[in-house]
Design an enzyme around this catalytic site. Sequence first.
Site, PDB file in Angstrom:
ATOM      1  N   ARG A  28       0.542  -1.319  -0.162  1.00 51.93           N
ATOM      2  CA  ARG A  28       0.125  -0.465  -0.185  1.00 51.93           C
ATOM      3  C   ARG A  28       1.814   1.699  -0.166  1.00 51.93           C
ATOM      4  O   ARG A  28       0.770   2.846   0.915  1.00 51.93           O
ATOM      5  CB  ARG A  28      -1.252  -0.005   1.032  1.00 51.93           C
ATOM      6  CG  ARG A  28      -1.532  -1.415   1.455  1.00 51.93           C
ATOM      7  CD  ARG A  28      -2.576  -1.746   0.564  1.00 51.93           C
ATOM      8  NE  ARG A  28      -3.411  -0.790   0.168  1.00 51.93           N
ATOM      9  CZ  ARG A  28      -5.026  -0.378   1.152  1.00 51.93           C
ATOM     10  NH1 ARG A  28      -5.699  -1.661   1.595  1.00 51.93           N
ATOM     11  NH2 ARG A  28      -5.922   0.514   0.503  1.00 51.93           N
ATOM     12  N   ARG A  32      -3.554   6.339  -0.290  1.00 53.74           N
ATOM     13  CA  ARG A  32      -4.173   7.048   1.025  1.00 53.74           C
ATOM     14  C   ARG A  32      -2.735   8.182   1.432  1.00 53.74           C
ATOM     15  O   ARG A  32      -3.298   9.162   2.424  1.00 53.74           O
ATOM     16  CB  ARG A  32      -4.891   6.450   1.469  1.00 53.74           C
ATOM     17  CG  ARG A  32      -4.008   4.923   2.073  1.00 53.74           C
ATOM     18  CD  ARG A  32      -4.757   3.391   2.611  1.00 53.74           C
ATOM     19  NE  ARG A  32      -3.738   2.718   2.780  1.00 53.74           N
ATOM     20  CZ  ARG A  32      -4.181   2.148   3.457  1.00 53.74           C
ATOM     21  NH1 ARG A  32      -6.056   1.541   4.097  1.00 53.74           N
ATOM     22  NH2 ARG A  32      -3.410   0.385   4.273  1.00 53.74           N
ATOM     23  N   ARG A  41      -6.655  12.224  -6.406  1.00 52.41           N
ATOM     24  CA  ARG A  41      -7.881  11.414  -6.460  1.00 52.41           C
ATOM     25  C   ARG A  41      -8.966  12.496  -6.962  1.00 52.41           C
ATOM     26  O   ARG A  41      -9.909  12.216  -6.307  1.00 52.41           O
ATOM     27  CB  ARG A  41      -7.845  11.015  -4.546  1.00 52.41           C
ATOM     28  CG  ARG A  41      -8.760  10.279  -4.101  1.00 52.41           C
ATOM     29  CD  ARG A  41      -8.658   8.926  -4.749  1.00 52.41           C
ATOM     30  NE  ARG A  41      -9.422   8.714  -4.201  1.00 52.41           N
ATOM     31  CZ  ARG A  41     -10.980   8.658  -3.984  1.00 52.41           C
ATOM     32  NH1 ARG A  41     -11.736   9.538  -4.777  1.00 52.41           N
ATOM     33  NH2 ARG A  41     -12.049   8.708  -3.088  1.00 52.41           N
ATOM     34  N   ASP A  77      -7.139  -1.878  -7.247  1.00 55.09           N
ATOM     35  CA  ASP A  77      -7.684  -3.096  -6.045  1.00 55.09           C
ATOM     36  C   ASP A  77      -7.932  -4.055  -6.199  1.00 55.09           C
ATOM     37  O   ASP A  77      -8.613  -4.631  -6.803  1.00 55.09           O
ATOM     38  CB  ASP A  77      -8.917  -2.160  -4.985  1.00 55.09           C
ATOM     39  CG  ASP A  77      -9.372  -2.383  -3.913  1.00 55.09           C
ATOM     40  OD1 ASP A  77      -8.721  -1.366  -2.989  1.00 55.09           O
ATOM     41  OD2 ASP A  77     -10.373  -3.228  -3.769  1.00 55.09           O
ATOM     42  N   TYR A 155     -15.762 -10.319   1.103  1.00 49.32           N
ATOM     43  CA  TYR A 155     -16.489  -8.986   0.861  1.00 49.32           C
ATOM     44  C   TYR A 155     -17.578  -9.579   0.324  1.00 49.32           C
ATOM     45  O   TYR A 155     -18.320  -8.658   0.059  1.00 49.32           O
ATOM     46  CB  TYR A 155     -15.256  -8.141   0.003  1.00 49.32           C
ATOM     47  CG  TYR A 155     -14.013  -7.682   0.744  1.00 49.32           C
ATOM     48  CD1 TYR A 155     -14.504  -7.050   1.865  1.00 49.32           C
ATOM     49  CD2 TYR A 155     -12.608  -8.156   0.739  1.00 49.32           C
ATOM     50  CE1 TYR A 155     -12.993  -6.065   1.981  1.00 49.32           C
ATOM     51  CE2 TYR A 155     -12.065  -7.386   0.938  1.00 49.32           C
ATOM     52  CZ  TYR A 155     -12.376  -6.219   1.788  1.00 49.32           C
ATOM     53  OH  TYR A 155     -10.609  -5.921   3.360  1.00 49.32           O
TER      54      TYR A 155
HETATM   55  O1  1CP Z   1       0.462   1.401  -3.543  1.00 49.30           O
HETATM   56  C1  1CP Z   1      -0.908   0.450  -3.028  1.00 49.30           C
HETATM   57  O2  1CP Z   1      -0.546  -0.492  -2.380  1.00 49.30           O
HETATM   58  C2  1CP Z   1      -2.246   0.745  -3.793  1.00 49.30           C
HETATM   59  C3  1CP Z   1      -2.666  -0.043  -4.693  1.00 49.30           C
HETATM   60  C4  1CP Z   1      -4.412  -0.635  -3.641  1.00 49.30           C
HETATM   61  C5  1CP Z   1      -3.580  -2.314  -3.358  1.00 49.30           C
HETATM   62  C6  1CP Z   1      -2.048  -2.994  -3.315  1.00 49.30           C
HETATM   63  C7  1CP Z   1      -5.254  -0.294  -3.242  1.00 49.30           C
HETATM   64  C8  1CP Z   1      -5.786   1.397  -3.394  1.00 49.30           C
HETATM   65  N1  1CP Z   1      -5.454  -1.534  -2.665  1.00 49.30           N
HETATM   66  C9  1CP Z   1      -4.672  -2.520  -2.571  1.00 49.30           C
HETATM   67  C10 1CP Z   1      -5.377  -4.127  -2.425  1.00 49.30           C
HETATM   68  C11 1CP Z   1      -6.216  -3.867  -1.257  1.00 49.30           C
HETATM   69  N2  1CP Z   1      -7.678  -3.443  -1.236  1.00 49.30           N
HETATM   70  C12 1CP Z   1      -6.215  -5.129   0.004  1.00 49.30           C
HETATM   71  C13 1CP Z   1      -4.545  -6.412  -0.122  1.00 49.30           C
HETATM   72  C14 1CP Z   1      -4.052  -4.997   0.899  1.00 49.30           C
HETATM   73  C15 1CP Z   1      -4.089  -5.108   2.146  1.00 49.30           C
HETATM   74  O3  1CP Z   1      -4.354  -5.713   3.010  1.00 49.30           O
HETATM   75  O4  1CP Z   1      -4.393  -4.215   2.573  1.00 49.30           O
HETATM   76  C16 1CP Z   1      -7.311  -5.518   0.133  1.00 49.30           C
HETATM   77  C17 1CP Z   1      -7.795  -6.225   1.835  1.00 49.30           C
HETATM   78  C18 1CP Z   1      -8.176  -4.267   0.164  1.00 49.30           C
HETATM   79  C19 1CP Z   1      -9.747  -3.914   0.369  1.00 49.30           C
HETATM   80  C20 1CP Z   1      -9.374  -2.614   0.272  1.00 49.30           C
HETATM   81  N3  1CP Z   1      -9.759  -1.363  -0.377  1.00 49.30           N
HETATM   82  C21 1CP Z   1      -9.910  -2.066   1.938  1.00 49.30           C
HETATM   83  C22 1CP Z   1      -9.629  -2.766   3.302  1.00 49.30           C
HETATM   84  C23 1CP Z   1     -10.914  -2.760   4.235  1.00 49.30           C
HETATM   85  C24 1CP Z   1     -11.068  -3.383   5.149  1.00 49.30           C
HETATM   86  O5  1CP Z   1     -11.692  -4.815   4.805  1.00 49.30           O
HETATM   87  O6  1CP Z   1     -10.751  -2.972   5.988  1.00 49.30           O
HETATM   88  C25 1CP Z   1     -10.222  -0.475   1.735  1.00 49.30           C
HETATM   89  C26 1CP Z   1      -9.618   0.566   2.737  1.00 49.30           C
HETATM   90  C27 1CP Z   1      -9.237  -0.513   0.162  1.00 49.30           C
HETATM   91  C28 1CP Z   1     -10.017   1.359  -0.535  1.00 49.30           C
HETATM   92  C29 1CP Z   1      -8.612   1.634  -1.075  1.00 49.30           C
HETATM   93  N4  1CP Z   1      -7.872  -0.021  -2.043  1.00 49.30           N
HETATM   94  C30 1CP Z   1      -7.158   1.035  -2.522  1.00 49.30           C
HETATM   95  C31 1CP Z   1      -6.700   2.676  -1.928  1.00 49.30           C
HETATM   96  C32 1CP Z   1      -5.709   3.809  -1.793  1.00 49.30           C
HETATM   97  C33 1CP Z   1      -7.973   2.584  -1.609  1.00 49.30           C
HETATM   98  C34 1CP Z   1      -8.650   3.731  -0.232  1.00 49.30           C
HETATM   99  C35 1CP Z   1      -9.629   4.261  -0.884  1.00 49.30           C
HETATM  100  C36 1CP Z   1      -9.924   5.915  -1.797  1.00 49.30           C
HETATM  101  O7  1CP Z   1      -8.325   6.081  -2.226  1.00 49.30           O
HETATM  102  O8  1CP Z   1     -10.707   5.968  -2.299  1.00 49.30           O
END
Ligand code: 1CP
Length: 351
Positions: A28, A32, A41, A77, A155
């Site tokens: 990640r 964010r 964004r 994502d 999910y």
């Molecule tokens: O640098 C990076 O890695 C950004 C790219 C990325 C990746 C690899 C995003 C963007 N999401 C992910 C993977 C991801 N998404 C995982 C696996 C990694 C981990 O465990 O952290 C998971 C579980 C998700 C699901 C997800 N998407 C969550 C977690 C929710 C939970 O169950 O607690 C969240 C908050 C998101 C939203 C999201 N995905 C990515 C970003 C930048 C965001 C934030 C929202 C936004 O900016 O609009």
Amino acid sequence: MVSPSADPLLVRALRREPVERTPVWFMRQAGRSLPEYLEVRKLGSLMEITHRPDLAAEVTLQPVRRHGVDAAILFSDIVTPLEAIGVDVEIKAGIGPVVAQPFRSRADLTRLRDFAPAEDMPALAETIKLITAELGPQGIPLIGFCGAPFTLASYLVEGGPSKQQSLTKAMMLSDPELFRDLLTRLARIAAQSLREQVDAGAEAVQVFDSWIGTLSRAQYRDHILPVMRDLFDELAELGVPRTIFGVGTGHLLDLLAETGADCVGVDWRIDLADARRLVPERCALQGNLDPAVLLAPDEVIEAEVRRIVESAPPVGHIFNLGHGVLPETNAETPGKVVRLVRELTSAKATA
Ligand code: 1CP
């Protein structure tokens, strides 16, 4: 001195070749925590960005420029391929992926058709081509990724983020055949996504099974491992190193290696030296700084980074966090860790 070969440092370390220093990147790392991401964004939602190759490539490259990491990870994502095939999933601010109609019965499986990236998401390959055009000359690889079947299923079944995965486990235990079929469909979509990413230029892949740590060993062996073995067999055809990662998996590490993965990601709850004893020698290890350490003063960060470098195996270590960069992390801090790992491990390699 180890003479650098044509392959990127990260790829050589994933193959457990001796390397001149330990590669470092952060789960990640894009998104964010970066002010430059928050600027992009403003132009669209996360899903909109993933369908715009110029924006998705820009956001993928931001942490490489700012932190100097040894790899980029595609900005996307884990639910993106599901959205691309028409599943009604939305990423809600401050929450994460939310599914309008959760998956609860066999009839729901028909909503998971094959993912044909060329038609369903042409932006995927285009984004990767823009990224690799910039990174290739610098010798920095792009990591492709997907969500693992269990984590994606959680999910779909829960309808959104969940701490316990109780509905998911209830389906797994009460209708194992339906659950197996759901995982098999999701594995197929994951493989289709990774194949496209590698064909377009990704040089390593990571399968995120973030929430698998909520299962027992017996549950993992009975309900998950067979599907994961088939998935990793299929991914072997892509010819790039394959990493598996989950949170809170100290009790599952040897089983995660049984998937056939080339590298096992380790969270911060377990020492790397202990992980090394649990995971067969053929696998590299990735990890495992607690992301919360990046919120501490510099001297604490330095001591923790040093401790991890010292407990790491002599070959086959990729420095990373034990989970993703926290949103409140100062944008300057990951770069400090990169420089420190570089300094400490170059000294180690030549000592
Ligand atoms: O640098 C990076 O890695 C950004 C790219 C990325 C990746 C690899 C995003 C963007 N999401 C992910 C993977 C991801 N998404 C995982 C696996 C990694 C981990 O465990 O952290 C998971 C579980 C998700 C699901 C997800 N998407 C969550 C977690 C929710 C939970 O169950 O607690 C969240 C908050 C998101 C939203 C999201 N995905 C990515 C970003 C930048 C965001 C934030 C929202 C936004 O900016 O609009």
